[in-house]
Design a protein around this motif. Structure first.
Motif, PDB file in Angstrom:
ATOM      1  N   GLY A 117      -5.980  38.176 -56.829  1.00 10.94           N
ATOM      2  CA  GLY A 117      -5.762  38.663 -55.471  1.00 10.94           C
ATOM      3  C   GLY A 117      -5.923  37.591 -54.412  1.00 10.94           C
ATOM      4  N   PHE A 118      -5.785  36.319 -54.781  1.00  8.12           N
ATOM      5  CA  PHE A 118      -6.049  35.213 -53.857  1.00  8.12           C
ATOM      6  C   PHE A 118      -5.261  35.336 -52.554  1.00  8.12           C
ATOM      7  N   GLU A 119      -4.019  35.749 -52.652  1.00 11.14           N
ATOM      8  CA  GLU A 119      -3.200  35.833 -51.435  1.00 11.14           C
ATOM      9  C   GLU A 119      -3.767  36.817 -50.428  1.00 11.14           C
ATOM     10  N   TYR A 120      -4.590  37.767 -50.899  1.00 12.87           N
ATOM     11  CA  TYR A 120      -5.138  38.779 -50.004  1.00 12.87           C
ATOM     12  C   TYR A 120      -6.470  38.362 -49.385  1.00 12.87           C
ATOM     13  N   PHE A 121      -7.111  37.326 -49.942  1.00 15.95           N
ATOM     14  CA  PHE A 121      -8.351  36.857 -49.321  1.00 15.95           C
ATOM     15  C   PHE A 121      -8.303  35.390 -48.897  1.00 15.95           C
ATOM     16  N   ARG A 122      -7.161  34.760 -49.028  1.00 14.11           N
ATOM     17  CA  ARG A 122      -7.012  33.358 -48.660  1.00 14.11           C
ATOM     18  C   ARG A 122      -7.375  33.110 -47.180  1.00 14.11           C
ATOM     19  N   SER A 123      -6.827  33.912 -46.282  1.00 15.29           N
ATOM     20  CA  SER A 123      -7.030  33.677 -44.847  1.00 15.29           C
ATOM     21  C   SER A 123      -8.489  33.824 -44.451  1.00 15.29           C
ATOM     22  N   GLU A 183     -11.453  19.614 -44.417  1.00 16.44           N
ATOM     23  CA  GLU A 183     -10.050  19.255 -44.223  1.00 16.44           C
ATOM     24  C   GLU A 183      -9.435  18.686 -45.495  1.00 16.44           C
ATOM     25  N   ARG A 184     -10.260  18.072 -46.324  1.00 20.63           N
ATOM     26  CA  ARG A 184      -9.767  17.479 -47.571  1.00 20.63           C
ATOM     27  C   ARG A 184      -9.891  18.412 -48.765  1.00 20.63           C
ATOM     28  N   LEU A 185     -10.636  19.495 -48.600  1.00 20.26           N
ATOM     29  CA  LEU A 185     -10.908  20.386 -49.727  1.00 20.26           C
ATOM     30  C   LEU A 185      -9.669  21.177 -50.111  1.00 20.26           C
ATOM     31  N   VAL A 186      -9.391  21.230 -51.416  1.00 23.63           N
ATOM     32  CA  VAL A 186      -8.321  22.062 -51.964  1.00 23.63           C
ATOM     33  C   VAL A 186      -8.956  23.275 -52.633  1.00 23.63           C
ATOM     34  N   VAL A 187      -8.544  24.465 -52.217  1.00 21.89           N
ATOM     35  CA  VAL A 187      -8.985  25.706 -52.864  1.00 21.89           C
ATOM     36  C   VAL A 187      -7.735  26.411 -53.360  1.00 21.89           C
ATOM     37  N   ALA A 188      -7.662  26.655 -54.667  1.00 23.58           N
ATOM     38  CA  ALA A 188      -6.443  27.230 -55.230  1.00 23.58           C
ATOM     39  C   ALA A 188      -6.774  28.056 -56.461  1.00 23.58           C
ATOM     40  N   PRO A 189      -5.987  29.107 -56.714  1.00 28.12           N
ATOM     41  CA  PRO A 189      -6.176  29.882 -57.946  1.00 28.12           C
ATOM     42  C   PRO A 189      -5.601  29.124 -59.142  1.00 28.12           C
ATOM     43  N   TYR A 219     -10.446  43.068 -49.281  1.00 25.97           N
ATOM     44  CA  TYR A 219     -10.209  41.682 -49.715  1.00 25.97           C
ATOM     45  C   TYR A 219     -10.565  40.695 -48.615  1.00 25.97           C
ATOM     46  N   ALA A 220     -10.319  41.057 -47.369  1.00 23.96           N
ATOM     47  CA  ALA A 220     -10.681  40.162 -46.266  1.00 23.96           C
ATOM     48  C   ALA A 220     -12.191  39.953 -46.215  1.00 23.96           C
ATOM     49  N   GLU A 221     -12.940  41.021 -46.410  1.00 28.74           N
ATOM     50  CA  GLU A 221     -14.399  40.887 -46.429  1.00 28.74           C
ATOM     51  C   GLU A 221     -14.858  40.064 -47.630  1.00 28.74           C
ATOM     52  N   PHE A 222     -14.232  40.331 -48.768  1.00 32.03           N
ATOM     53  CA  PHE A 222     -14.561  39.556 -49.971  1.00 32.03           C
ATOM     54  C   PHE A 222     -14.339  38.060 -49.721  1.00 32.03           C
ATOM     55  N   GLY A 223     -13.206  37.707 -49.126  1.00 32.09           N
ATOM     56  CA  GLY A 223     -12.891  36.308 -48.869  1.00 32.09           C
ATOM     57  C   GLY A 223     -13.892  35.643 -47.955  1.00 32.09           C
ATOM     58  N   TYR A 258      -8.148  15.233 -59.525  1.00 28.04           N
ATOM     59  CA  TYR A 258      -9.430  15.116 -58.837  1.00 28.04           C
ATOM     60  C   TYR A 258     -10.536  14.625 -59.764  1.00 28.04           C
ATOM     61  N   ALA A 259     -11.347  13.700 -59.246  1.00 26.90           N
ATOM     62  CA  ALA A 259     -12.494  13.208 -60.005  1.00 26.90           C
ATOM     63  C   ALA A 259     -13.643  14.200 -59.971  1.00 26.90           C
ATOM     64  N   ASN A 260     -13.755  14.952 -58.869  1.00 28.32           N
ATOM     65  CA  ASN A 260     -14.879  15.864 -58.675  1.00 28.32           C
ATOM     66  C   ASN A 260     -14.346  17.241 -58.274  1.00 28.32           C
ATOM     67  N   LEU A 261     -14.632  18.231 -59.084  1.00 27.05           N
ATOM     68  CA  LEU A 261     -14.145  19.574 -58.784  1.00 27.05           C
ATOM     69  C   LEU A 261     -15.107  20.614 -59.332  1.00 27.05           C
ATOM     70  N   VAL A 262     -14.927  21.836 -58.843  1.00 27.92           N
ATOM     71  CA  VAL A 262     -15.692  22.978 -59.335  1.00 27.92           C
ATOM     72  C   VAL A 262     -14.700  24.061 -59.750  1.00 27.92           C
ATOM     73  N   GLY A 263     -14.904  24.628 -60.923  1.00 28.10           N
ATOM     74  CA  GLY A 263     -14.143  25.790 -61.355  1.00 28.10           C
ATOM     75  C   GLY A 263     -14.996  27.026 -61.172  1.00 28.10           C
ATOM     76  N   LEU A 264     -14.524  27.983 -60.400  1.00 28.04           N
ATOM     77  CA  LEU A 264     -15.257  29.232 -60.172  1.00 28.04           C
ATOM     78  C   LEU A 264     -14.544  30.363 -60.891  1.00 28.04           C
ATOM     79  N   VAL A 265     -15.266  31.077 -61.727  1.00 25.67           N
ATOM     80  CA  VAL A 265     -14.708  32.208 -62.457  1.00 25.67           C
ATOM     81  C   VAL A 265     -15.143  33.487 -61.751  1.00 25.67           C
ATOM     82  N   LEU A 266     -14.181  34.156 -61.124  1.00 25.36           N
ATOM     83  CA  LEU A 266     -14.439  35.383 -60.374  1.00 25.36           C
ATOM     84  C   LEU A 266     -14.012  36.564 -61.237  1.00 25.36           C
TER      85      LEU A 266
END
Length: 292
Positions: free
Chosen positions: A235-241, A257-263, A203-207, A125-133
């Motif tokens: 804990g991504f799998e618990y707040f992904r949905s 639709e094009r955005l990728v969000v991944a741990p 986790y659902a509320e956090f997500g 990706y040319a343009n991305l953001v890294g988020l540190v949680l």
């Protein structure tokens, strides 16, 4: 990928992690406790002493991530969390003069984003953001393949954005769990892994809140990908949905639709990111077209 070795330095408020990086892997490393209350000269001397054995002739440069304000152009640290004496430290001048090596510096969240861009899931990706949680919420920004730090490497501090009755950091980091329940996020993670209903609801509320944070990031930057790091991202799998449910309300569907969000899948992300900063800066200087 270059075969050069780079030395990554992750300076934290409680410890310093040093690692020699080659081919995106930490091949040699050491850690030492940060002498938090010591004068700046004592801390600099200890850092220099610990760096010396790792700086062999085939190391091509030093990259440093610091949790604070950093003058990237002049190599000055203006403050470091939990180290009171580091308020205006000419770190590049000190290390470059001592070791005769190029030194590159930035905020630690920016270093994380660079690490993902150079060695991790951000590579396409040319343009991305890294988020540190983690205990807080920090962000690093990559625009057109290059890190964007803004003034004093402070761009991407999304955690300080006002949100509901507090800030995004209060709802999108480990603070969410601690402040809501008085118990640390590690405990909620362990419970979620056991299928505990209350933990899964937390986790659902956090997500959902994190999805609202991504709304702000999408409006401002519209990145192709958001890579999540820090302890809470485990804990991504618990707040992904719930995160994607929150994102579904974003009005520009073609963007989400094009955005990728991944741990992050990187181990030693902080040190890899610091080394990657050095690698990226040297690639840019050798191939100016990469910066355009």
């Amino acid at each position: 990928m270059s075969s050069d070795k780079y030395l990554g330095v992750d300076i934290g408020g409680t410890k310093v992690h040093l690692g020699v990086v080659q081919h995106g892997q930490v091949v040699q490393e050491t850690r030492f406790e940060t002498p938090m209350d010591a004068p700046r000269e004592v801390i600099l001397a200890e850092l220099t002493r610990q760096l010396a054995p790792l700086l062999t002739d085939d190391v091509a440069g030093i990259g440093i991530g610091v949790p604070g304000l950093v003058d990237e152009v002049n190599g000055i640290v203006h403050n470091v969390q939990n180290i009171p004496s580091w308020r205006e430290v000419h770190l590049r001048q000190h290390l470059a003069g001592h070791f005769e090596q190029p030194v590159y510096m930035t905020n630690d969240a920016n270093a994380f984003a660079v690490g993902e861009k150079m060695y991790g899931q951000g590579q396409p990706y040319a343009n991305l953001v890294g988020l540190v949680l983690g205990t807080g919420l920090g962000g690093g920004i990559i625009i057109n393949h290059q890190v964007y730090g803004g003034t004093l490497a402070s761009a991407g501090e999304f955690g300080s954005v006002p949100y509901l009755d507090k800030t995004l950091e209060d709802y999108c980091s480990g603070k969410f769990f601690a402040q809501r329940t008085g118990r640390p996020g590690t405990e909620w993670y362990a419970r979620a892994r056991r299928g505990d209903a209350e933990a899964l609801a937390m986790y659902a509320e956090f997500g959902w809140h994190l999805g609202q944070a991504l709304h702000i990031i999408l409006y401002a930057l519209a990145p192709e990908a958001v890579i999540l790091g820090g302890s809470v991202s485990k804990g991504f799998e618990y707040f992904r949905s719930s995160l994607h449910e929150s994102l579904a309300a974003f009005p520009f569907k073609q963007v989400t639709e094009r955005l990728v969000v991944a741990p992050s899948a990187l181990g030693n992300a902080a040190v890899l990111g610091a080394a990657a900063l050095c690698h990226m800066k040297q690639l840019t200087s050798h191939h100016p077209a990469l910066a355009s």
